[in-house]
Design a protein around this motif. Structure first.
Motif, PDB file in Angstrom:
ATOM      1  N   SER A 269       0.850  -1.189   0.000  1.00  0.00           N
ATOM      2  CA  SER A 269       0.000   0.000   0.000  1.00  0.00           C
ATOM      3  C   SER A 269       0.880   1.230   0.000  1.00  0.00           C
ATOM      4  O   SER A 269       1.875   1.301   0.746  1.00  0.00           O
ATOM      5  CB  SER A 269      -0.922   0.003   1.227  1.00  0.00           C
ATOM      6  N   ALA A 270       0.539   2.177  -0.815  1.00  0.00           N
ATOM      7  CA  ALA A 270       1.312   3.414  -0.886  1.00  0.00           C
ATOM      8  C   ALA A 270       0.962   4.355   0.260  1.00  0.00           C
ATOM      9  O   ALA A 270       1.715   5.292   0.549  1.00  0.00           O
ATOM     10  CB  ALA A 270       1.052   4.110  -2.218  1.00  0.00           C
ATOM     11  N   THR A 271      -0.140   4.101   0.949  1.00  0.00           N
ATOM     12  CA  THR A 271      -0.594   5.065   1.955  1.00  0.00           C
ATOM     13  C   THR A 271      -0.761   4.450   3.347  1.00  0.00           C
ATOM     14  O   THR A 271      -0.529   5.117   4.349  1.00  0.00           O
ATOM     15  CB  THR A 271      -1.944   5.677   1.528  1.00  0.00           C
ATOM     16  N   GLU A 272      -1.141   3.191   3.439  1.00  0.00           N
ATOM     17  CA  GLU A 272      -1.487   2.624   4.746  1.00  0.00           C
ATOM     18  C   GLU A 272      -0.245   2.254   5.559  1.00  0.00           C
ATOM     19  O   GLU A 272       0.671   1.595   5.070  1.00  0.00           O
ATOM     20  CB  GLU A 272      -2.365   1.375   4.576  1.00  0.00           C
ATOM     21  N   GLU A 273      -0.239   2.676   6.799  1.00  0.00           N
ATOM     22  CA  GLU A 273       0.781   2.283   7.772  1.00  0.00           C
ATOM     23  C   GLU A 273       0.106   1.484   8.887  1.00  0.00           C
ATOM     24  O   GLU A 273      -1.024   1.793   9.278  1.00  0.00           O
ATOM     25  CB  GLU A 273       1.486   3.494   8.370  1.00  0.00           C
ATOM     26  N   ILE A 274       0.799   0.465   9.359  1.00  0.00           N
ATOM     27  CA  ILE A 274       0.254  -0.385  10.420  1.00  0.00           C
ATOM     28  C   ILE A 274       1.046  -0.110  11.694  1.00  0.00           C
ATOM     29  O   ILE A 274       2.271  -0.261  11.713  1.00  0.00           O
ATOM     30  CB  ILE A 274       0.361  -1.875  10.048  1.00  0.00           C
ATOM     31  N   ASN A 275       0.369   0.308  12.725  1.00  0.00           N
ATOM     32  CA  ASN A 275       1.020   0.603  14.001  1.00  0.00           C
ATOM     33  C   ASN A 275       0.915  -0.622  14.916  1.00  0.00           C
ATOM     34  O   ASN A 275      -0.186  -1.049  15.276  1.00  0.00           O
ATOM     35  CB  ASN A 275       0.370   1.816  14.674  1.00  0.00           C
ATOM     36  N   ILE A 276       2.062  -1.172  15.257  1.00  0.00           N
ATOM     37  CA  ILE A 276       2.125  -2.349  16.125  1.00  0.00           C
ATOM     38  C   ILE A 276       2.749  -1.945  17.451  1.00  0.00           C
ATOM     39  O   ILE A 276       3.841  -1.376  17.484  1.00  0.00           O
ATOM     40  CB  ILE A 276       2.959  -3.466  15.477  1.00  0.00           C
ATOM     41  N   GLY A 277       2.052  -2.233  18.537  1.00  0.00           N
ATOM     42  CA  GLY A 277       2.567  -1.924  19.865  1.00  0.00           C
ATOM     43  C   GLY A 277       2.908  -3.193  20.629  1.00  0.00           C
ATOM     44  O   GLY A 277       2.068  -4.090  20.761  1.00  0.00           O
ATOM     45  N   ILE A 278       4.141  -3.280  21.096  1.00  0.00           N
ATOM     46  CA  ILE A 278       4.594  -4.440  21.877  1.00  0.00           C
ATOM     47  C   ILE A 278       4.921  -3.963  23.287  1.00  0.00           C
ATOM     48  O   ILE A 278       5.655  -2.991  23.462  1.00  0.00           O
ATOM     49  CB  ILE A 278       5.834  -5.093  21.244  1.00  0.00           C
TER      50      ILE A 278
END
Length: 672
Positions: A269-278
């Motif tokens: 995806s050129a726009t979507e970012e996935i935020n992962i919290g650990i």
């Protein structure tokens, strides 16, 4: 009855029931011994049964202790991720670093695929010879291939047993190098479709050496000079940005971008970012500690029933005054109150984190916030690392070149001084400097080489290839040598590079006195490459001491001397390590697990004692057999005595009958 037979045989007798009397006398004689044996047998059987209960109680305690001895319990993590169709998490390991990660997928990995010409059937004959598959990367024009020396391909023989389209498919698949071959019907015929693993450097070069008398195999060539296969799609790496940093991977299964976190990517995806919290999940460790306290209290309660007065039954347990059972319970109870060996600061015993021992021996968790120095809640919230170090085995080295690999049940906690007097080295063969480019056209560049004592089949540089740099030639050598089946079977590999003098350098991946590179027979032109048949420099084993005592070195592994305190430690030594101080602690849980194991393992103290109890049961069987033997002898003696008595009585009876009325028959007393 024998007694009745005596009376009948004698025709009268005393009138005494001798058979019944014999049995009563025998019973009176045997009763004390038989009762003693019955009592002894009942006690032994009860003790064996109760040792089974004791072992079970220990096993339940061991399971709870094992949970708090695992670093994974204290390093547990939790993860938060939004709903997305771009990726899916597959694994969250305890080693994952807590933090927030922004993931952006810019490209998904793709596998190269090559297709053959069309054939009339799957069983069409294709010729004979050898096909060599190598991994690497093609340029955009498909006229230059760069071998990846770190990846191992395969050489496949095509003969009378598999010289068909489907036979070639099966041979490629059976090589088991990650290449997938299929036969596809496209409407006009049958084609072989060869698909490499995904990634830009997992593309294939396919070189063919076909038999002159059975041509056709060359139709599957795909190298720098001949490309009879058609590339349907190129290999592409996955491109991922992690907190803005662009990284590439050859697979869509991402295992090492964020340590301890694995995920699969599906779309870009050129726009979507996935935020992962650990984040750290301390609740796992807290629950495990509470479970341990509960398990210990249960263990104490159950063992008291076996060794002390049981108020429910009103009796003492069968293991009362049993030396082993008393010793076991005392050792476990004492261990809980002692400081942990190998820990010199921080939390060194349970009381430091608010777990105290009550008068009855049970454990209690102090939750009172008014006791800041012995409060369990404060220990978990404010000193979690110290809690972890108390429970979990720890190994430390103050020199990164001395790495502790593991330890055994023999290893004692403590600090050990390691001194290295000889670095481990690898076997290496260094050629003479050579010039570039190197053209193999018409040259005999065949050779054999033995790596760590494993000899290859004859290998040749491909004919008609020009190597413009030393790096290209070194990569080709490394790939060809590591392709050898004998080396692969022995898990032996070599690294080939160009050194600063411009000479080829062949280095075994192994360390030690078994590490060597030896060139055997070589082709007539091989000397052009600066290499002649012969041996290189053999590697050396590491030599060193642990606490002043000579250790055993093999390759780059150093093991302390047997029967020393450090016995069981295993250390990997990197060249350049002159000395180090290593520390080892089993931790509270590790030490308790080891203690429990001395009692519960298959050859442990409980097993030995139960064996002794069973041997005592066998002795009771022998005693019963001996008692029965003595009983039969006593019975026989009584019967003999009663027979003699009956005979005497019978004789007396006969005499009495004879004397009866004798006065009436005597001359001077007879009645007239």
């Amino acid at each position: 009855m024998i007694g009745s037979d005596i009376v009948n045989s004698l025709g009268g007798g005393s009138g005494i029931n001798s058979g019944s009397l014999v049995e009563e006398l025998v019973s009176l004689q045997n009763a004390p011994e038989a009762q003693r044996l019955d009592t002894r047998q009942e006690k032994l059987e009860s003790q064996i049964s109760d040792y089974g209960l004791l072992r079970s109680a220990l096993s339940n305690l061991d399971a709870a202790v094992s949970a708090v001895s695992s670093s994974d319990t204290f390093d547990a993590k939790s993860v938060a991720i939004p709903d997305t169709s771009l990726i899916a998490l597959t694994k969250l390991d305890s080693s994952a670093a807590a933090g927030n990660y922004r993931i952006k997928i810019e490209e998904v990995a793709q596998a190269q695929s090559l297709s053959s010409g069309s054939y009339a059937s799957k069983d069409a004959v294709i010729g004979k010879g050898e096909i060599t598959l190598q991994f690497g990367g093609w340029n955009a024009a498909l006229d230059t291939f760069t071998v990846d020396p770190e990846k191992t391909g395969a050489t496949i023989t095509i003969d009378d047993t598999n010289n068909t389209l489907s036979g070639l498919r099966d041979a490629i698949n059976e090589a088991d190098i990650g290449v997938q071959a299929t036969v596809i019907a496209d409407g006009s015929g049958y084609k072989l479709l060869v698909t490499s693993p995904s990634g830009a450097t997992n593309e294939l070069q396919i070189a063919v050496a076909e038999d002159a008398g059975s041509p056709g195999l060359a139709d599957f060539s795909f190298d720098e000079t001949t490309q009879n296969l058609t590339q349907e799609q190129e290999g592409v790496d996955a491109q991922i940005r992690v907190n803005g940093l662009l990284v590439s991977r050859d697979s869509n299964r991402i295992t090492d971008v964020v340590e301890g976190l694995e995920f699969d990517i599906f779309n870009k995806s050129a726009t979507e970012e996935i935020n992962i919290g650990i984040s750290a999940d301390r609740s796992i460790a807290e629950t495990a500690i509470r479970d341990f306290v509960e398990a210990y209290n249960t263990f104490l309660e159950e063992t008291k029933k076996l060794t002390d007065f049981d108020e429910e039954t009103g009796e003492y347990g069968n293991l009362k005054n049993d030396a082993l059972a008393d010793n076991l319970i005392d050792q476990v109870r004492n261990y809980l109150g002692n400081s942990v060996s190998g820990l010199s600061d921080g939390f060194t015993q349970l009381s430091n984190l608010g777990i105290r021992t009550e008068r009855d021996g049970s454990l209690d968790i102090v939750e009172n916030p008014n006791e800041p120095n012995t409060n369990f809640r404060a220990a978990i919230d404010k000193n979690f690392d110290l809690v972890r170090d108390l429970f979990v085995p720890t190994t430390e080295s103050d020199n990164s070149k001395v790495k502790i690999n593991g330890y055994s049940g023999r290893t004692q906690a403590g600090s050990y001084e390691v001194v290295i007097s000889q670095d481990p080295t690898q076997g290496v063969f260094t050629g003479d400097p050579l010039g570039f480019p190197v053209d193999t056209t018409g040259k005999d560049y065949s050779f054999t080489v033995a790596i760590d004592g494993v000899e290859t089949a004859s290998i040749s540089l491909p004919d008609g290839v020009t190597y413009n740099t030393g790096e290209e030639l070194a990569a080709e050598f490394q790939a060809l040598i590591n392709l050898d089946e004998s080396l692969q079977a022995a898990n032996v590999t070599v690294n080939v590079a160009i050194n600063g003098s411009g000479a080829l350098e062949f280095t075994s991946e192994a360390y030690g006195s078994d590490s060597k590179v030896v060139f055997g027979p070589v082709g007539g032109d091989f000397g052009d490459l600066g290499i002649a048949a012969g041996s290189g420099v053999t590697g050396k084993d590491v030599v060193g001491t642990v606490n002043g005592e000579q250790a055993f070195g093999y390759g780059n592994i150093l093991l302390p001397a047997i029967n020393t305190k450090a016995d069981g430690l295993s250390m990997t030594i990197t060249p350049g390590a002159s000395n180090a101080t290593v520390n080892f602690s089993r931790g509270f849980a590790g030490g308790l697990v080891s203690l429990i194991d001395t009692f519960t393992r298959s050859n442990g103290l409980i097993k030995e004692h139960v064996t002794e109890l069973n041997d005592s049961l066998d002795e009771i069987d022998d005693d019963r057999s001996e008692l029965e033997r003595r009983t039969e002898a006593y019975r026989a003696r009584l019967q003999s005595q009663f027979i003699a008595m009956e005979q005497i009585v019978s004789s007396l009876n006969n005499t009495g009958s004879f004397l009866d009325g004798i006065l009436d028959r005597l001359p001077f007393t007879a009645k007239k």
